[in-house]
Each structure stands twice: as structure tokens, then as C-alpha cells.
Design an enzyme around this catalytic site. Structure first.
Site, PDB file in Angstrom:
ATOM      1  N   ASP A 100       0.836  -1.194   0.000  1.00  7.93           N
ATOM      2  CA  ASP A 100       0.000   0.000   0.000  1.00  7.93           C
ATOM      3  C   ASP A 100       0.873   1.248   0.000  1.00  7.93           C
ATOM      4  O   ASP A 100       2.082   1.187   0.284  1.00  7.93           O
ATOM      5  CB  ASP A 100      -0.953   0.007   1.194  1.00  7.93           C
ATOM      6  N   GLU A 166       0.045  -1.172   5.790  1.00  3.85           N
ATOM      7  CA  GLU A 166       1.141  -0.637   6.607  1.00  3.85           C
ATOM      8  C   GLU A 166       1.014   0.864   6.815  1.00  3.85           C
ATOM      9  O   GLU A 166       1.311   1.377   7.902  1.00  3.85           O
ATOM     10  CB  GLU A 166       2.482  -0.964   5.943  1.00  3.85           C
ATOM     11  N   THR A 332     -15.698  32.456   2.930  1.00  7.76           N
ATOM     12  CA  THR A 332     -15.858  33.036   4.273  1.00  7.76           C
ATOM     13  C   THR A 332     -16.791  32.181   5.121  1.00  7.76           C
ATOM     14  O   THR A 332     -17.844  32.613   5.567  1.00  7.76           O
ATOM     15  CB  THR A 332     -16.380  34.467   4.168  1.00  7.76           C
TER      16      THR A 332
END
Length: 476
Positions: A100, A166, A332
Site C-alpha cells: 500500500d 502498513e 468566508t
């Protein structure tokens, strides 16, 4: 016993084909931390399982169960257990690696598409996972292919454990290792173990690693409003989760790397003069740090202090804020929920069981001081213990001889700043020595943008891994 010259020549002759195969592996976006990529991670495991079978390895895919996330269960990628050779006169070596990778998007700052391996004119093989850990894992496959193709017997028996989680703390793997380490288990008879999942200190001197830092990884969630709010309407009228979170994160570590959580740094005894001499002797300079980092940003001009900061001392790093606005332009908004993420790298005698309560209580106490009406939740979501091995063991002596043979240099003996949690699990449950034999350089950029593995490190690293097995066979 050095590897035969025929093997070394064969690796050189097949270098282009090995790079093409690495490109196939990189093209599979096996991002274990992204549930949307879970099928790709499983596909990567099955791809490699077929490659192992093709070179004569007996394998089995082991179901590791499910991962729970927000009330849903997702299948964990299976682990690959493998074995080849059953000669009682030979030593048996366990090899571990992971399939991975970390997340990657071109928009993160990559110069090229991260899941398309690019071979640059300077020999760099650029792509996510090229160095961590698909290149090294394929290095073992390259070695196996030589013996399968030529019909020459391996100098040792081999057992394998490859996983696809992992980068997410090896979820589900520890119980399997514990079970298979018992009498009658898959790992019965293992004499030593080797992991190639780390890096040289610099770009010029090979390394052998005998220690790893542990890890605790945390989420800090602050919630308040029932929905995201308009800052023009609600600014300075409500308690804002982002404000609380930023204040909390600022109290974890200072800009010199000192951990501000009481009791964490204090757990580690000061270095002895002998330790300082060991660090001073390493072929490593401040320029190496800054070359690897891509800028003149080292915390100190003192080489020993910097090395101890990486290898011997704990560190705390802030990783990101989930729920915050991060796109281009201006928005915002006041987020209703934000999740801060940070980790602490641990060194002996620290353990997750000791450090995590200190971190969680400290954040709770600091939040109480804010007198905010928002809510706080702190969770440790990944952990692993630190590990240190005996560098005088015959396993390390074999690794040293192999390194000298291939690179014509004395290796740096290092403790690594990163974490591979399963290392300690193997060492404790198998009661055996584990060596870390890196393939990549210190500037490979694992976990970062433009991750690469140099062609020379991939090809010479394949020779190193094969030579290591021959040197193991010659060990007393």
C-alpha cells in the site's frame, strides 16, 4: 559466501524489464488510507500474489477481517503468506514488505501524474510507491525470478509476509503474526527476518538500520454549531471550532521541535558520551538533511543534535485539519466541525500505553482553559512501539558483508526516525533478530510529492538483497 557473478550480470541484463514491472505496480493506486481506493489496494495484493506464484512461491491469501468507519464495515486487504524451500540444512529467512501507499494527487504539487512511473533522464524513477515500498518488494521478486528462471536453488529457505495496510498502522496484521508464530504456524522455523522499507541517511552511503521509532497518531475533533456558518453573520458572535482547534494544536510543539506535553520528552534519558560518538561517526552532514528536505530548514547546525532528533528523540508533527477550507480562492465560512491530526514518534522507553494518556489529558486540560462552549473529542487511532536490535548478531554481519560487496563501502549503522510497527511484533513473537536493509536514498521523498527511486538503487538494491541471502547461508 558472495552472490555468484552470474546473478549480478543477470540483474543488469534484466534492468529495463524490472523497471517496466515497477511501472505496473505504481499504476495501481493502492492507497490504504482512502476507502474509495480499497478495491485498488486489494487488487495490488492479488497482483503481487500472482507474481509470487509465477516464480514458484507457495502462497495463501489470509482474510484479516474488516475496518470500521462511521458505522460501516470495509474489508481489509488480505495478507500474503508465502514460502519456498524446505531444506533443513539451510537457514530460513522471513521477508516482510507492504504493497500500500500514501495518498497522492497531482494537485498536491507533483510534477507528473503520481501513479504513472516516469523514468527521468537522470535515472530517477518517479511515482508514488516507487521507493516506499513497491520498489524494494519487487527487488525480492527480481531475486526469486533469477533462481526460478535459471533453476538454481536458493541459498536459504524463505518465508514471506506481505500486507496492504502498513500506511494505516498495519491494521489486522498483528493477530496474524502472533498466531502464525506459534508452534505449527506458518512462521515456524524462522531463523531471522529482513525488512527493506526504509532509506539511507544520504544519497551516497548505504545504510543498515537497527532501530525504529514507535508511533501514536491522534485526531482532535472540535464541534459546535449545527452547520457551517457565514462569518459575516456569526463572526465574533459564537465560539468557532477552528479557533479552538488552532489554539490547541499550537500548544503541542514549539518551532524548535520541543514537545510541550508535560512528561513526554522527560521519559527519555539524556544520551551518553558514547552514544554521541556513534552519531558523530556517521557519514551524514547538515547538507544531507537540507538536500533531503529540499530547503535550508534544519533545526540546528550541529550534526549530532540533528541525528539524535531524527533517531534517538521523540518528535511531534502536525499533519492537517479535516473540515477546513483549503481550495483556491476565498470562502468566508465558519466550519461547524474540524478535525486536527498529529502524531508523536516514540523512542525507548516510551510506549503508546504511557504516552497516549499524557497527550489526551493535556489536550483536555488545555481545552477546559479556553472556557469554550464547543465540544472536544481526542482519539488515538494508530499506534506502534519503538524497536532496537542487536547489531552484532550474525544477521547484521551478513547484511554488512553484502553491503560492502555491492557498494564497496562501509554502511552507516542507523536508527530510523520512521515507524514499521510489525517489526517489533516479529522480533517479540518469533524471538528472532530482524534487520532493516534499505534500498532507497535519503532524498527519495517517501510520503511526499515527486517520490522517486533512483535506477541505480533499484538495480544495485536488487543485487544487495540477493547477496544478503547468500551471506546468510554462509553465516555460522
Amino acid at each position: 559466501m558472495a552472490a555468484p557473478q552470474e546473478f549480478l550480470n543477470w540483474v543488469d541484463a534484466n534492468a529495463d524489464r524490472f523497471i517496466q514491472r515497477l511501472g505496473e505496480a505504481v499504476a495501481i493506486p493502492s492507497i490504504s488510507g482512502d476507502l474509495a481506493r480499497r478495491d485498488d489496494t486489494i487488487r495490488m495484493v492479488k497482483w503481487f500474489d500472482e507474481k509470487l506464484k509465477a516464480v514458484g512461491v507457495e502462497t495463501k491469501l489470509v482474510d484479516l477481517g474488516t475496518q470500521q468507519y462511521e458505522g460501516k464495515a470495509y474489508p481489509l486487504p488480505p495478507a500474503i503468506l508465502g514460502k519456498i524451500g524446505n531444506d533443513s540444512s539451510k537457514k530460513t529467512v522471513l521477508l516482510y514488505g507492504h504493497l500500500d501507499v500514501q495518498p497522492a494527487n497531482k494537485s498536491d504539487g507533483w510534477d507528473t501524474e503520481p501513479f504513472e512511473l516516469v523514468v527521468k533522464d537522470n535515472g530517477q524513477l518517479v511515482g508514488r510507491g516507487s521507493s516506499d515500498d513497491k520498489g524494494p518488494v519487487l527487488g525480492w521478486l527480481n531475486v526469486l525470478e533469477y533462481h526460478h528462471q535459471t533453476g538454481k536453488p536458493l541459498p536459504v529457505n524463505l518465508k514471506f509476509c506481505f500486507e496492504g495496510m502498513e500506511e494505516c498502522g498495519s491494521e489486522g496484521l498483528d493477530p496474524l503474526v502472533v498466531q502464525e508464530s506459534k508452534p505449527g504456524g506458518w512462521f515456524e522455523g524462522v531463523d531471522c527476518a529482513c525488512i527493506s522499507d526504509n532509506y539511507w541517511l544520504n544519497t551516497r552511503t548505504p545504510a543498515i538500520t537497527y532501530g525504529l521509532r514507535g508511533l501514536t497518531y491522534y485526531t482532535v475533533t472540535v464541534t459546535g454549531p449545527g452547520r457551517d456558518l457565514h462569518s459575516g453573520v456569526f463572526g465574533r458572535t459564537v465560539h468557532e471550532p477552528m479557533t479552538d482547534l488552532v489554539l490547541l494544536l499550537s500548544k503541542l510543539v514549539d518551532n524548535q521541535g520541543n514537545i510541550l506535553i508535560p512528561g513526554v520528552d522527560e521519559l527519555v534519558p539524556p544520551p551518553t558520551e558514547e552514544e554521541k560518538k556513534l552519531f558523530a561517526a556517521l557519514d551524514y552532514e547538515i547538507e544531507d538533511v537540507e538536500q533531503g528536505a529540499g530547503g535550508p530548514v534544519a533545526l540546528s547546525a550541529n550534526k549530532v543534535e540533528v541525528l539524535m532528533g531524527r533517531m534517538r528523540m521523540p518528535s511531534l508533527s502536525l499533519h492537517g485539519i479535516e473540515g477546513a477550507f483549503y481550495g483556491p480562492g476565498a470562502k468566508t465560512v465558519i466550519p461547524a466541525k474540524v478535525v486536527g491530526k498529529f502524531s508523536i514518534r516514540l523512542v525507548p522507553p516510551q510506549t503508546p500505553e504511557i504516552v497516549a494518556p499524557l497527550a489526551i489529558k493535556y489536550l483536555q486540560d488545555e481545552f477546559a482553559k479556553l472556557k469554550s462552549k464547543n465540544k472536544l473529542d481526542v482519539q488515538m487511532i494508530n499506534d506502534g512501539k519503538p524497536w532496537v536490535a542487536d547489531i552484532n548478531h550474525w544477521n547484521y554481519e551478513a547484511a554488512k558483508r553484502a553491503t560492502r560487496t555491492i557498494y564497496k563501502k562501509e554502511p552507516n549503522m542507523t536508527r530510523e526516525g520512521g515507524s514499521i510497527p510489525v517489526t517489533l511484533t516479529f522480533a517479540e513473537n518469533l524471538n528472532t533478530n530482524v534487520v532493516l536493509l534499505p534500498m532507497g536514498r535519503g532524498d527519495d521523498g517517501a510520503h511526499s510529492t515527486n517520490e522517486k527511486l533512483d535506477r541505480s538503487n533499484y538495480i544495485e538494491g536488487t543485487k544487495l538483497l540477493g547477496s544478503y541471502l547468500y551471506e546468510i547461508a554462509a553465516s555460522a
